[in-house]
Design a protein around this motif. Structure first.
Motif, PDB file in Angstrom:
ATOM      1  N   SER A 331       0.817  -1.204   0.000  1.00  0.00           N
ATOM      2  CA  SER A 331       0.000   0.000   0.000  1.00  0.00           C
ATOM      3  C   SER A 331       0.857   1.263   0.000  1.00  0.00           C
ATOM      4  O   SER A 331       0.644   2.178  -0.798  1.00  0.00           O
ATOM      5  CB  SER A 331      -0.932  -0.012   1.207  1.00  0.00           C
ATOM      6  N   ALA A 332       1.844   1.317   0.891  1.00  0.00           N
ATOM      7  CA  ALA A 332       2.707   2.504   0.975  1.00  0.00           C
ATOM      8  C   ALA A 332       3.518   2.687  -0.303  1.00  0.00           C
ATOM      9  O   ALA A 332       3.691   3.808  -0.793  1.00  0.00           O
ATOM     10  CB  ALA A 332       3.631   2.389   2.181  1.00  0.00           C
ATOM     11  N   ASN A 333       4.017   1.587  -0.858  1.00  0.00           N
ATOM     12  CA  ASN A 333       4.825   1.680  -2.070  1.00  0.00           C
ATOM     13  C   ASN A 333       3.999   2.101  -3.274  1.00  0.00           C
ATOM     14  O   ASN A 333       4.440   2.907  -4.093  1.00  0.00           O
ATOM     15  CB  ASN A 333       5.509   0.340  -2.345  1.00  0.00           C
ATOM     16  N   VAL A 334       2.798   1.541  -3.409  1.00  0.00           N
ATOM     17  CA  VAL A 334       1.942   1.924  -4.530  1.00  0.00           C
ATOM     18  C   VAL A 334       1.545   3.390  -4.418  1.00  0.00           C
ATOM     19  O   VAL A 334       1.484   4.114  -5.422  1.00  0.00           O
ATOM     20  CB  VAL A 334       0.692   1.014  -4.586  1.00  0.00           C
ATOM     21  N   HIS A 335       1.297   3.868  -3.213  1.00  0.00           N
ATOM     22  CA  HIS A 335       0.972   5.286  -3.040  1.00  0.00           C
ATOM     23  C   HIS A 335       2.134   6.162  -3.496  1.00  0.00           C
ATOM     24  O   HIS A 335       1.941   7.185  -4.168  1.00  0.00           O
ATOM     25  CB  HIS A 335       0.632   5.575  -1.571  1.00  0.00           C
ATOM     26  N   ALA A 336       3.365   5.770  -3.165  1.00  0.00           N
ATOM     27  CA  ALA A 336       4.533   6.520  -3.616  1.00  0.00           C
ATOM     28  C   ALA A 336       4.672   6.488  -5.132  1.00  0.00           C
ATOM     29  O   ALA A 336       5.059   7.483  -5.767  1.00  0.00           O
ATOM     30  CB  ALA A 336       5.796   5.968  -2.959  1.00  0.00           C
ATOM     31  N   LEU A 337       4.322   5.352  -5.718  1.00  0.00           N
ATOM     32  CA  LEU A 337       4.445   5.223  -7.163  1.00  0.00           C
ATOM     33  C   LEU A 337       3.406   6.041  -7.923  1.00  0.00           C
ATOM     34  O   LEU A 337       3.548   6.258  -9.127  1.00  0.00           O
ATOM     35  CB  LEU A 337       4.355   3.758  -7.571  1.00  0.00           C
ATOM     36  N   LEU A 338       2.344   6.487  -7.228  1.00  0.00           N
ATOM     37  CA  LEU A 338       1.411   7.428  -7.870  1.00  0.00           C
ATOM     38  C   LEU A 338       2.145   8.701  -8.265  1.00  0.00           C
ATOM     39  O   LEU A 338       1.915   9.251  -9.347  1.00  0.00           O
ATOM     40  CB  LEU A 338       0.251   7.753  -6.928  1.00  0.00           C
ATOM     41  N   LEU A 339       3.027   9.170  -7.382  1.00  0.00           N
ATOM     42  CA  LEU A 339       3.819  10.364  -7.710  1.00  0.00           C
ATOM     43  C   LEU A 339       4.755  10.076  -8.883  1.00  0.00           C
ATOM     44  O   LEU A 339       4.909  10.922  -9.781  1.00  0.00           O
ATOM     45  CB  LEU A 339       4.626  10.797  -6.488  1.00  0.00           C
ATOM     46  N   LEU A 340       5.353   8.893  -8.890  1.00  0.00           N
ATOM     47  CA  LEU A 340       6.214   8.521 -10.014  1.00  0.00           C
ATOM     48  C   LEU A 340       5.419   8.496 -11.307  1.00  0.00           C
ATOM     49  O   LEU A 340       5.876   8.987 -12.347  1.00  0.00           O
ATOM     50  CB  LEU A 340       6.853   7.152  -9.753  1.00  0.00           C
ATOM     51  N   GLY A 341       4.211   7.941 -11.257  1.00  0.00           N
ATOM     52  CA  GLY A 341       3.369   7.911 -12.446  1.00  0.00           C
ATOM     53  C   GLY A 341       3.041   9.299 -12.952  1.00  0.00           C
ATOM     54  O   GLY A 341       3.056   9.552 -14.161  1.00  0.00           O
ATOM     55  N   ALA A 342       2.762  10.217 -12.037  1.00  0.00           N
ATOM     56  CA  ALA A 342       2.461  11.596 -12.436  1.00  0.00           C
ATOM     57  C   ALA A 342       3.662  12.236 -13.119  1.00  0.00           C
ATOM     58  O   ALA A 342       3.529  12.916 -14.153  1.00  0.00           O
ATOM     59  CB  ALA A 342       2.031  12.406 -11.219  1.00  0.00           C
ATOM     60  N   LEU A 343       4.851  12.013 -12.562  1.00  0.00           N
ATOM     61  CA  LEU A 343       6.063  12.592 -13.154  1.00  0.00           C
ATOM     62  C   LEU A 343       6.343  11.995 -14.533  1.00  0.00           C
ATOM     63  O   LEU A 343       6.742  12.714 -15.464  1.00  0.00           O
ATOM     64  CB  LEU A 343       7.257  12.361 -12.234  1.00  0.00           C
ATOM     65  N   LEU A 344       6.144  10.686 -14.673  1.00  0.00           N
ATOM     66  CA  LEU A 344       6.362  10.045 -15.969  1.00  0.00           C
ATOM     67  C   LEU A 344       5.369  10.547 -17.012  1.00  0.00           C
ATOM     68  O   LEU A 344       5.723  10.734 -18.189  1.00  0.00           O
ATOM     69  CB  LEU A 344       6.254   8.529 -15.828  1.00  0.00           C
ATOM     70  N   LEU A 345       4.134  10.796 -16.595  1.00  0.00           N
ATOM     71  CA  LEU A 345       3.132  11.329 -17.522  1.00  0.00           C
ATOM     72  C   LEU A 345       3.495  12.742 -17.972  1.00  0.00           C
ATOM     73  O   LEU A 345       3.324  13.095 -19.150  1.00  0.00           O
ATOM     74  CB  LEU A 345       1.757  11.320 -16.862  1.00  0.00           C
ATOM     75  N   VAL A 346       4.011  13.546 -17.062  1.00  0.00           N
ATOM     76  CA  VAL A 346       4.458  14.890 -17.441  1.00  0.00           C
ATOM     77  C   VAL A 346       5.620  14.808 -18.425  1.00  0.00           C
ATOM     78  O   VAL A 346       5.663  15.541 -19.423  1.00  0.00           O
ATOM     79  CB  VAL A 346       4.854  15.696 -16.190  1.00  0.00           C
ATOM     80  N   ALA A 347       6.574  13.910 -18.151  1.00  0.00           N
ATOM     81  CA  ALA A 347       7.697  13.736 -19.075  1.00  0.00           C
ATOM     82  C   ALA A 347       7.204  13.273 -20.443  1.00  0.00           C
ATOM     83  O   ALA A 347       7.684  13.742 -21.493  1.00  0.00           O
ATOM     84  CB  ALA A 347       8.685  12.726 -18.501  1.00  0.00           C
TER      85      ALA A 347
END
Length: 421
Positions: A331-347
């Motif tokens: 749960s904690a890791n997937v929540h952190a990866l939401l931020l990673l997903g947002a950054l990858l989408l911006v890139a």
């Protein structure tokens, strides 16, 4: 009619139209960029578990059966045979591997499990190549047949033995594990320091050299071996020609039936090896339903990799990593990866804007903003989201990579000897 020179076109030799393949330096740059973003997210969120050694080791273990199934699909489809039956061949591998393993030892189980997968491949080859049955229909039938056959055989083979039941085999001895002395401890220590990027790379490498099964080592070695055989040998060229233009291959003296049969049998053996991994390494016993759709995910990894071994390995690693989130602080890791997903989408949006695809860029930015809003407005994600993450990632990755894909030209097409005359 296709001539002999058609077999030497760049699309056959490289497996994709010219200009669509990423060069190795560009691919490495993309991977390094993704790893740097992951490290940045780790520092911001404090979710050290997303790149620690144990997480990467688990991800590798989960990626191996997916990669082996995908590798099996690659062999079959490079010869022009669609293999939806990978799941069933994996099921045969799990049962045959555990059945032989608990009686005669784990390495015998490995060999017998491969044979079990090969039998599934042989059946698929007979039905599709000799009798020209639709490849999808045959594959689905094999999946159903394998499930039914193992359900029937399991009670007969396992009941009455200590630890066995109608749905589970007795335990199988371990194949053994290895850890690179010195290097493993050093990488774990470096990973624990929490430095930007360096500790994340150490975590990634540490997972590859810490408590690794010998069967994992064999599976990893099969990736470059497949590339060398299919792209650097006359045998591989003939096999791939059967998937690109079997009529032209036949005109040059290639026995198309023979190469298709070999490819599909090897495909079944590799899928069976993936099943063996599940019933001997991942779990030391056969358990009904333990493949859990990994044959289908392996097929998705193969498609993501554009029918190339290297891309397939990256896809299997990605799916294995997301699956590992269920087991370690999901749960904690997937929540952190939401931020990673947002950054990858911006890139991705920036890249689309550079290519003047402004509508797609705007949509990508909007999706990235929604993902970031989800991250910023919550401290956790539901367990259902964690469990669904590997399958969501599978769909998203396939959707994003669809435009650059090119399957072998004659993949899934019926072929009869002499049809070009």
């Amino acid at each position: 009619m296709t001539t002999a020179t058609d077999l030497n076109q760049p699309t056959l030799e490289h497996g994709a139209p010219a200009g669509r393949r990423l060069s190795l330096p560009v691919l490495m740059l993309v991977i390094a960029g993704a790893l740097a973003l992951t490290s940045l997210v780790r520092l911001i969120t404090g979710a050290d578990g997303i790149t620690n050694v144990s997480q990467m080791s688990t991800a590798l273990q989960l990626a191996v059966p997916i990669g082996l199934a995908g590798l099996g699909g690659l062999w079959a489809e490079r010869a022009g045979v669609v293999n939806i039956g990978l799941e069933g061949m994996m099921i045969l591998g799990t049962w045959f591997g555990a059945w032989a393993g608990f009686q005669w030892g784990p390495w015998t189980g490995v060999l017998v499990g491969i044979v079990g997968g090969c039998l599934g491949g042989l059946l698929h080859a007979i039905v599709t190549i000799t009798f020209n049955v639709n490849h999808i229909v045959s594959g689905v039938a094999i999946n159903i047949l394998a499930l039914g056959a193992t359900r029937y055989l399991a009670p007969l083979a396992f009941e009455g033995h200590q630890g066995g039941s109608a749905k589970q085999s007795p335990p199988v001895e371990s194949l053994g594990h290895f850890t690179v002395p010195g290097l493993s401890d050093g990488l774990v220590s470096l990973n624990d320091k929490g430095w930007f990027l360096i500790s994340d790379i150490a975590g990634l490498l540490g997972g590859l050299v810490t408590n690794v099964s010998w069967l994992t080592l064999i599976a990893v070695a099969l990736i470059p071996a497949t590339w060398w055989i299919l792209w650097r040998t006359p045998f591989g060229l003939r096999l791939r020609s059967c998937g690109e233009n079997p009529v032209a291959a036949e005109s040059l003296g290639v026995n198309v039936y023979k190469y298709k049969y070999l490819a599909v049998i090897i495909s079944g053996g590799l899928a069976g090896l993936g099943g063996v991994f599940l019933s001997i390494v991942a779990n030391p016993f056969y358990l009904e339903g333990q493949t859990s759709g990994r044959g289908y995910i392996g097929l998705a990894a193969m498609i993501f990799g554009n029918w190339m071994p290297g891309g397939l390995a990256i896809g299997a690693g990605l799916f294995g990593y997301t699956d590992s989130l269920n087991l370690r602080g999901g749960s904690a890791n997937v929540h952190a990866l939401l931020l990673l997903g947002a950054l990858l989408l911006v890139a991705g949006a920036i890249w689309l804007a550079i290519r003047k695809k402004y509508v797609q860029a705007a949509v990508t930015v909007l999706v990235g903003a929604l993902v970031f809003a989800w991250y910023a407005s919550t401290d956790d994600v539901p367990n259902q989201v964690v469990s669904a993450t590997p399958y969501v990632v599978t769909l998203v990755v396939l959707a994003l990579s669809a435009q650059r894909l090119r399957m072998p030209r004659a993949n899934g097409m019926p072929y009869r000897k002499g049809q070009g005359k």
